[in-house]
Structures are given as C-alpha cells and as structure tokens.
Enzyme design. Structure first.
Site, short mmCIF file in Angstrom:
data_model
loop_
_atom_site.label_atom_id
_atom_site.label_comp_id
_atom_site.label_asym_id
_atom_site.label_seq_id
_atom_site.Cartn_x
_atom_site.Cartn_y
_atom_site.Cartn_z
NE ARG A 92 10.73 -6.59 18.67
CZ ARG A 92 11.57 -5.56 18.60
NH1 ARG A 92 12.88 -5.76 18.54
NH2 ARG A 92 11.10 -4.32 18.60
CG LEU A 93 15.92 -10.02 24.12
CD1 LEU A 93 17.28 -10.71 24.16
CD2 LEU A 93 15.66 -9.30 25.42
CG ASN A 140 16.41 -10.91 19.05
OD1 ASN A 140 17.52 -10.92 18.51
ND2 ASN A 140 16.12 -11.64 20.11
CG HIS A 164 8.50 -0.37 19.79
ND1 HIS A 164 8.77 0.57 18.83
CD2 HIS A 164 9.56 -1.23 19.80
CE1 HIS A 164 9.95 0.29 18.28
NE2 HIS A 164 10.44 -0.80 18.84
CD GLU A 176 16.74 -1.86 24.01
OE1 GLU A 176 15.52 -1.86 23.80
OE2 GLU A 176 17.38 -2.87 24.28
CG HIS A 193 10.83 1.45 22.58
ND1 HIS A 193 11.60 2.41 23.20
CD2 HIS A 193 11.68 0.71 21.83
CE1 HIS A 193 12.86 2.25 22.83
NE2 HIS A 193 12.94 1.22 21.99
CE LYS A 213 -0.92 0.11 5.00
NZ LYS A 213 -1.97 0.19 6.02
NE ARG A 215 13.38 -2.48 22.88
CZ ARG A 215 13.41 -2.51 21.57
NH1 ARG A 215 12.38 -3.00 20.89
NH2 ARG A 215 14.44 -2.05 20.91
CG PHE A 235 20.32 -3.31 21.62
CD1 PHE A 235 21.06 -2.19 21.27
CD2 PHE A 235 19.05 -3.45 21.07
CE1 PHE A 235 20.56 -1.25 20.39
CE2 PHE A 235 18.54 -2.51 20.19
CZ PHE A 235 19.29 -1.40 19.85
CG LEU A 285 12.07 4.18 18.50
CD1 LEU A 285 11.60 3.54 19.79
CD2 LEU A 285 12.29 3.13 17.44
CD1 TRP A 330 -1.36 -0.99 -7.04
CD2 TRP A 330 -2.17 -3.02 -7.53
NE1 TRP A 330 -1.46 -1.08 -8.41
CE2 TRP A 330 -1.95 -2.32 -8.74
CE3 TRP A 330 -2.67 -4.33 -7.58
CZ2 TRP A 330 -2.22 -2.88 -9.99
CZ3 TRP A 330 -2.92 -4.88 -8.82
CH2 TRP A 330 -2.72 -4.16 -10.01
CD GLN A 333 9.41 -4.69 22.82
OE1 GLN A 333 9.84 -4.42 21.70
NE2 GLN A 333 10.00 -5.55 23.62
CD GLU A 361 5.72 -5.14 14.45
OE1 GLU A 361 6.45 -4.46 13.70
OE2 GLU A 361 5.05 -4.65 15.36
#
Lengths: 323, 541
Positions: free
Chosen positions: B356-357, B360, B321, B226, B213, B19, B257, B98, B223, B136, B211, B345
């Site tokens: 989630r770390l 990753n 996040h 991190e 953040h 899209k 997180r 991280f 954002l 589209w 998650q 995702e």
C-alpha cells in the site's frame, strides 16, 4: 529495578463485604522509558489478570488510558515511571476523579459523552451552504483559531481536574466547552449566536471558576480555559449579556473603570439584581463573622485613576483597529 | 463510521457496535495524510498509476481507478462535514509529497490527519442519530443459508451477551498488527473482523501481504509518520550514509514502504545499524518547520524515544503496520455472504495489492466505507428481515461459559507472546520456506494449546481477560492465514519478500490468494487480478 505501584481497586461483583474500594500493591520490574501503561499491562499479564483498565493506541492519541497518577489526571501511556517516582516518591494509580467508578480504573464515561452531545458537536453551515463544495476558503489563520480545540482527544483529564464539575455534576465542563469553541470559532459555522445563547444558560460556560486546572492537566495542550474565555468574549461581543456570568464581567469592568478596584458590594447588586442581592445578606453576615467582609463596604477611587483610564483607552483603540 | 453515516442518511435504523468508544478506533493514529488528485496539474489517472505500481501490479485496477476517481469528491465531502485541512497561503487545501507518489497529493491536517477525520466522522455519527453500542465486543457473526442475520456481542460492562438482529452488517474492524511483536498498531488491533468473517464462511484475500512501516520506534513500535520523510527527513546508517541513495537512487527516502523497509533491514543485517535501528534525521529541517508540520512527531520522539528530533536523529526500524489483505469484497464492500459487507483495513477490495502507498489507507476507508454503507442500505431496502436462528445465542453463551469455566490451563498472554514472536521470526520483512514452515507449525501447536487456555478473572464486569482470550482466538486464525499464504506464494512481490524466490513471477503468481475455512480447516485457492490499462512492468524507484 523493582518499583512499587499502588493501585486503587474496586469490583462491584465481589462479595457484599468487599464492595468498598481498596488499595493493592504490586512490584514491577521497571526500566528506562517504561510507562505506567506498560506497567499496568505487565501486571495484568503476569501478576493479576483481574486488574481492569482501558487502553488502546499507547501513543497518546486515542484518549483511552487517562487515569489519576499521584493525585492528578494523566495519560498512563505518556507517563514514564522513573521520573514520576523520582518526583513523588511513589506511583499511586487511581481512577479519574469526578467520574463514577465502574471497576478498578474504569470509570463511567457516559456523562462525558452526553455533555459532548449537549453542545451539538457538529458543524452547522448556514442554510443553503450545506451541500456546496469549497465556497468558503479557509485561511491558515482561520485554521489556527480552532486548531488547539481540534487537538482534543476526549480523554477526560480536564473534567477529572475541574473544580466546578466537582461542585455541580450538571456543569457542562471544559472538554465539551473546548468542543463548542471548535464550532463557534469556525468561519463556516452558521449557528454561532444560538450556540452562544445556549452555552450562556445555567450549568453552562459561565459556571467555570477559572481555576486553570483543565489547562494545566490537559495532556495535549488543548488549553480549555482559553477556549472558555474565547466563548465568553464572543458571547458578550454578540450582546448575550442577560445572565449572571456576563453581568458579573460587565460590573467588574465598570467597577475598575469607576474606582480602579473591585467594589464587591456594588458588583453583587449589578450581577444578581436588587432582590436576589437581599438573599445574599445571610451569606454576607457569615463572611463578617469569619472576618472576610471587605471593609469599607463602599470604596473610594484609588490613586492614579489616570493610568487606569489610559489602559481602558488603549483597549478601545485596539478594538477599533481590529474592526 | 463512514459506512454508518451513509446508511443513516438513507433513513435506516443504524447501530455501531464497537469494543472501544468510536473516537478511540485506531484510524485516530493515522498521521501523514490522505491522497487525492486535487491539483489541475495532477490527475486521478496518475494517482491510479502510482497505486498500481505501488501494489506491484497485484491491485485490481478497476477498483483502483474507482478509488482514485472518487477521492477528490470524498475529500471535499469530509470538508463539508467539518474537517479542516491544512491550507496553503491562498487558502487552498495543502498537499505534501509521499512515498511512491509522482506528485505531492497527500492532504493533511498537520501530522494528525486520522485524528481529524475520525473526530469529524464521530460528529456526523451523532448528527445522524446512529446508535452507539460502545464497549460491546462481537463474538459471532450470525450467518444462515449464506445470509447474514446479525451479530452476537458481549457487553463488557455487564458480561451479558446480546443478539443484534439486522438485515445487513458491515465489518470495519481494522487490522491485525497485534499478531506481531513489534507493531505500530493499537492494542485493540487484533483482526477480530477477519477472524469472525473467516469463521462465518467469508474468504480472506492476500493475507501474506503485511506492510512493514520503515519508521517505527524500537521497543514500542510507535509510528513516526512517512510525512517526516515527505517533509525532507533523511535515513542514515551507522556510518552516517544516506543509504537510500543505493537502493532507490531517484526518490531515495520516498520510495514505497516495502522498498525502504527492505533497505533498512539489509543495512541492519549487514551490521550498519545502530542497536538494531537506522537513524531518521530531521535536524536539517530546523526547529520552525518541525514545530509547524510535525509537532506530534516531536512530542512522540521526546516522550517515547527520549530524543528531541531538533537536536538528535530518531532511531527507527521496520515494524508491522498495515494489512493489505483482508476480507474479500467487491467494489461495493460486498462479501460472498448476502448482507455481509466489509470496508477499510479489515477488507481487501483489493486496491493495495502487494504493497500500500502511504496516504491510501484513510482514502480506502473513506471511499469504500461510504460505498459499503450505501450498498448495505440498498440491500436492506430490497430484502425482507431474515429470521435470527434462536440457537445461535445459546451456542455463543455456551462457548463463553466454557472459556470462563476452564481451570488449570495456561494463561492467554503466554500463548500470545509465543505467537507474536513466531510471526516476527518467521514472517517478517524477509521470508523463506524453512522459517515460514516452522512458523506455521508453531501456530498450529499454539492453536491446540489455546483450546485449554484458562482465566483467573471469572467476573462479569469489565472482564478484560476474557476479552483478551476472545481476541487471541481471532489472532491465531489470522496468523495462520498469513502464514499459509506466505508459504504458498513462491515469489517476491511488494511486501512479500522471499529470499528463496527473489523474483516476481507474473506467469505463475499474478493472482490473489484466497483462504476459506471449511470444516475447521483453512483451504487455499486463487483468483485472477483485474487488469485494465496498466500492463505489469518492472517496478523501480
């Protein structure tokens, strides 16, 4: 505070008589920190859902929302309303220049993507290196050489501001040239010569008129003109000089070396060759009529040529050091 | 795009339907980096352990092992494609620390790693001749007899519906951050693929794990990576205390997180915040380090928060996040529908489990994107072209025409506003039964009202209002799935923190939540977690 925002609109679907672009005025409640994109979203939600514009990340990294704000290309998400109004007295939002408008603020980006494709926008390692891992160590200096070119977000602001593109829609234009440098300047690239040869052809990098608009209006500080200059130097360095652009640069250098100034008549002959220069005579007559012909036609040396020579010597010295 | 490249390499005819133009996709905004155990002193087993622990033991350990084992090769593959990683002085790929990681194993390109990777993948998409149908929007996944037949998409430029008949389809539509009011996600992150897959009969898994953040800007939710803490940034409360010393004495700001977001929310709720925020202090790093390692962060803070981090701390707060949950797939991206794959995702393998770390998510997208592309190609070579049901295009056209025809209903943005507020209030960092149930009722009511939503824009060309309505339909389904999962899970694990059930309960809840749509109703069930060698233990940072 209520602020007036004037937006240039166009809808190809509307009735025959209203098929011309028109301006529409909106009143938006604006506060500290509000961006033009925030205002557009607010208008589309609460005021006029028929208003169309592109948007996505709203943090100046996806490149969707470049529009013209008060006459120049900017990212709507990065442009704050209050300072903008303070500076210009109003907020006028129009679609990007140099692009065909499809609806409201949405322009046809296909020429942009096609030009990207024209510079073979992917790394082409030398044969045999294709599938080998990590055999070219990249140093922080190698990374720095292409770092600016790499930060391009393909928003089209530079092309919108480009004077050369306005004259010649076929011109490859600054965004694709910045992309081209990203590969020509990469230590891992195997097709530098071929790329530079192709970029030296008509509608290529030598058509840039160095107006610096691309660099001035790039919202990510990519500085496309810098990349164009790097490409040109690289091409001349590799002996790709059989084109008007490179010849022009060489004749300019020679002229300064010889008389300490630009001898424009002589440069025309050197850039275009004898026969084509004859074709420039009508143009020269027109210049004369408008009082623009540099006189005398043939220049003598300026005073202080010894200083010019010192400059050239130093450049040579530096070149040698580099090698 | 990673899947498309892999499929195109196998010689298939591949198209990307999107899209937005591919370089606009939200991976472009990923800042901090991508994890891989590259250093001989590190190991993929360590990476796997950190990921399992980070997931609060809900991640499937076979999938996590695979992710971490294949990570270094995928980093090098990206480099061969043309990616440029930030380097150390010897020319090796640099790695930064991280959150939740026991070793500095996050590769990066300054603070625009996602941008770097996305553009390189785009380059390869062009190189391999993948057809791009940009702008589209897919309105329907066509499935018959539990086999994918292709998709139906609306071309935004003309408003025309097109059928794209294919043997296989890979969904890679990213997250659903936009169901929340404050989110780091792009305006286009509306969970389309999850909504479509649910309607087509695929299952969503672990949707209650959202998650938050810890470092997003107030008002906009933009954002702050991190990496800012990875480079040494502090979090301070209104008293100027480094409050993370209390919550995670060992690693402080670099706890995972969910831990940091909960700590911030606790400080803010206890009145030790600053205008609903805490402060991210980078000043002690100095101008030089900020300019070199975090240039984009400095720009963002100046442009969107009016703060130069060299001079002043940045106000930050937790914001939605990332979706740990998504379309249930196996390690090859395969869903329960033949020929339908998902990655990134939008999918849930699951490698992130309950949390989630950092670093990753790009890795998940790259590794499982590649695997899904390869598996989908394999499937195509072994399968005959299935027939495309003729009626599906007509049905989709009727549905779109029906939306356009409606008059007098309320506009989509009102429902969207109520939905995002309901999600924020009922299903944020801290949750309880009362608020969740109320939120669920809210969404049910909004779904009813959505049926009558009407448009003022009736035109064909770039009808962005129509797109917003279609997106809202998907978002309401996704929001409902999140809430159903959150009400059901009576424990606290990772990002799902129930104040009425504050403990993790492995006996009852070491299980994945599955949600299916049958006859228009969402049904919940569960599935065991795969455990190989990392036995569930208490999680401390």
């Amino acid at each position: 505070m209520k602020i007036k925002i004037k937006i240039k609109r166009f809808n190809p679907n509307e009735g025959e008589e209203s098929r011309e672009p028109y301006f529409q005025l909106y009143n938006v409640e604006a506060g500290e920190g509000m961006t033009v994109l925030d205002a557009l979203l607010k208008i589309a939600d609460e005021d006029d859902p028929t208003l169309s514009f592109r948007r996505s990340c709203r943090s100046a990294i996806c490149g969707s929302c470049a529009v013209s704000i008060n006459g120049h290309a900017k990212l709507a998400c990065k442009t704050q309303i209050l300072p903008e109004r303070h500076k210009f007295g109003e907020i006028l939002v129009e679609p990007l220049a140099n692009h065909a408008v499809m609806k409201d603020l949405i322009v046809d980006f296909s020429p942009f993507w096609n030009k990207m494709s024209r510079v073979t926008p992917y790394l082409t390692p030398p044969p045999g290196r294709q599938e080998q891992a990590d055999d070219v160590k990249i140093t922080p200096a190698d990374e720095a050489a292409i770092d600016r070119a790499q930060t391009c977000i393909m928003c089209g602001a530079c092309n919108s501001e480009c004077n050369a593109l306005e004259i010649d829609p076929e011109y490859i234009a600054p965004a694709a040239l910045a992309k081209a440098w990203r590969f020509v300047g990469d230590v891992r690239e195997g097709e530098k010569q071929k790329r530079l040869e192709r970029l030296s052809m008509e509608h290529g990098m030598w058509d840039c008129v160095r107006c610096v608009h691309c660099t001035e209006y790039c919202p990510k500080d990519v500085r496309p003109l810098k990349e164009i200059e790097l490409l040109r130097s690289a091409a001349i360095g590799r002996g790709i000089t059989d084109n008007h652009g490179a010849k022009h640069v060489e004749s300019m250098t020679q002229s300064v070396k010889r008389v300490g100034r630009l001898d424009e008549a002589a440069m025309t002959f050197k850039t275009l060759g004898f026969l084509r220069s004859l074709g420039m005579i009508p143009f020269g007559l027109k210049m004369e009529l408008h009082g623009k012909m540099p006189m005398p036609l043939i220049f003598s040396q300026i005073e202080g040529m010894d200083e010019v020579k010192t400059i050239f010597d130093e450049i040579e010295e530096k070149k040698k050091e580099k090698e | 795009m990673r899947a498309a490249i892999e499929a195109a390499k196998s010689g298939l005819n591949v198209a990307l339907v999107t899209k937005v133009y591919p370089v606009r996709s939200h991976s472009v905004a990923a800042q901090g980096g991508i994890n891989a155990a590259l250093n001989p002193a590190d190991s993929w087993e360590n990476h796997a352990f950190d990921t399992v622990k980070g997931s609060d033991y809900l991640g499937d350990q076979d999938a996590i092992e695979l992710l971490c084992r294949e990570a270094p090769e995928d980093i090098l593959a990206l480099e061969r494609m043309g990616a440029v990683w930030s380097r150390d002085f010897d020319g090796n790929i640099a790695q930064r620390p991280f959150g939740g990681a026991g070793y500095p194993r996050t590769c990066y390109l300054a603070d625009r790693t996602g941008h770097g990777i996305l553009h390189v993948l785009y380059e390869q998409v062009i190189r391999h001749g993948v057809i791009i149908y940009d702008e589209w929007h897919v309105v329907k996944l066509v499935v018959k007899d539990n086999a994918a037949r292709g998709v139906i998409a609306i071309e935004l430029k003309t408003g025309r519906l097109h059928r794209l008949h294919s043997k296989a389809a890979v969904i890679a539509t990213g997250g659903y951050g936009r169901v929340y009011k404050t989110t780091t996600n792009a305006l286009s992150s509306t969970g389309d693929g999850m909504g479509l897959a649910l309607s087509a009969g695929a299952a969503l898994m672990d949707m209650e794990f959202v998650q938050f953040h810890p470092t997003t800007l107030p008002r906009t939710g933009i954002l702050i990576t991190e990496g800012a803490r990875g480079e040494g940034g502090y979090l301070l409360n209104s008293k100027g205390e480094r409050f993370m010393e209390k919550y995670a004495p060992k690693v402080k700001e670099l706890a995972s997180r969910d831990v940091v977001s909960r700590a911030e929310q606790t400080e803010i709720d206890a009145g030790r915040g600053v205008d609903g925020c805490v402060l991210l202090d980078l000043r002690h790093l100095g101008a030089e380090k900020i300019n070199e390692r975090l240039p984009q962060i400095r720009d963002i803070a100046i442009n969107f928060a009016g703060v130069d981090p060299i001079e002043k701390p940045i106000p930050v707060r937790p914001g939605a996040h990332y979706s740990m949950g998504g379309i249930m797939t196996d390690v090859n991206g395969m869903t329960a529908i033949a020929g339908l794959y998902a990655a990134g995702e939008s999918a849930c393998v699951s490698v992130h489990g309950a949390n989630r770390l950092g670093g990753n998510s790009l890795l998940d997208a790259v590794v499982f994107g590649r695997r899904a592309g390869a598996a989908a190609s394999e499937f195509c070579f072994q399968t005959a072209f299935p027939e495309f049901p003729d009626s599906s295009l007509k049905d989709a056209a009727h549905e779109v025409a029906d939306i356009l025809k409606r008059d007098g209903g309320e506009p989509a943005f009102i429902i969207r506003g109520e939905m995002t507020a309901a999600m924020e209030n009922s299903c944020g960092v801290f949750r309880d039964k009362e608020r969740l149930t109320k939120g669920l009722e809210n969404i049910r009511e909004l779904k009813e009202r959505y049926k009558k939503v009407s448009l003022s824009d009736k035109s064909d060309c770039f009808n962005t209002e129509l797109l917003a309505v279609v997106e809202l339909g998907n978002m309401l389904d996704v929001a409902k799935a999140i809430l159903i999962g959150a009400v059901n899970r009576e424990e606290s694990r990772g990002a799902h923190s129930r104040t009425d059930f504050p403990r993790r309960d492995d006996e009852k809840w070491l299980k994945h939540t599955l949600i299916n749509k049958t006859n228009g109703e969402l049904k919940i069930s569960c599935k065991d977690v795969t455990i190989t060698k990392y036995k569930p233990a208490e999680r401390k940072y």
